[in-house]
Design a protein around this motif. Sequence first.
Motif, short mmCIF file in Angstrom:
data_model
loop_
_atom_site.label_atom_id
_atom_site.label_comp_id
_atom_site.label_asym_id
_atom_site.label_seq_id
_atom_site.Cartn_x
_atom_site.Cartn_y
_atom_site.Cartn_z
N ARG A 235 -0.83 22.37 -43.20
CA ARG A 235 0.04 21.43 -42.48
C ARG A 235 0.20 21.88 -41.03
N THR B 144 -0.35 25.77 -48.80
CA THR B 144 -0.62 24.47 -48.16
C THR B 144 0.14 24.31 -46.85
N LYS C 69 -1.70 7.91 -40.73
CA LYS C 69 -1.13 8.34 -42.00
C LYS C 69 -0.80 9.81 -41.91
N THR C 70 0.40 10.16 -42.31
CA THR C 70 0.85 11.54 -42.25
C THR C 70 0.10 12.41 -43.26
N MET D 124 -5.96 18.49 -47.83
CA MET D 124 -4.83 17.82 -47.20
C MET D 124 -5.42 16.90 -46.14
N LYS E 254 -1.18 14.43 -46.34
CA LYS E 254 -0.94 14.21 -47.76
C LYS E 254 -1.99 14.97 -48.55
N MET E 255 -1.59 15.57 -49.64
CA MET E 255 -2.54 16.31 -50.49
C MET E 255 -3.33 15.34 -51.35
N GLU E 256 -4.66 15.50 -51.33
CA GLU E 256 -5.54 14.74 -52.20
C GLU E 256 -6.47 15.74 -52.87
N MET F 92 -5.23 13.62 -43.26
CA MET F 92 -4.41 12.95 -42.26
C MET F 92 -5.31 11.99 -41.48
N SER G 44 -9.40 16.42 -42.44
CA SER G 44 -9.02 17.01 -43.73
C SER G 44 -9.12 18.53 -43.65
#
Length: 154
Positions: A117, A113, A135-136, A144, A138-140, A146, A102
Amino acid sequence: MISEDGEQLGVMPIQEAHAKAEEAELDLVLISPNAEPPVCRLIDYGKYRYETLKKQKEQRRNQKNAETREIRLSPRIDDHDLETKSKKVAEILEEGDKVKVSVRFRGRELGHTDLGREVLDRVTELVAEVGQVEKTPKMEGRSMVMFFAPKNEK
């Protein structure tokens, strides 16, 4: 009907099968009720149940649960620090565990962001030999995230 040592005794009435089971001091167990005619077997049911429970216990003991471990990064991480963290990710993957990487954004970093990435893409390149992306990115919330899983080499 099948005997305790696996030989076929042929088709017989249920009363005769019960008599044979009584004579051998074994249990008459219905193996496949939907077959025509139904198939029964003479076995010691207590012993059979004990052995199946023992096999299940052994399988549970040999089963390894993959754990998910987390590595946190910053979008402004230096190259050497990133390499060090990537080596740690590779070690975890070699152990057979999954890894959650993360990138944590603080303050104004949330507006960039794309930097996070890029960091995750560089980590992907560095651990490509031992892991694969599960898992690609993704913002949480402010992070971010992965996920990586170990490569299956069989």
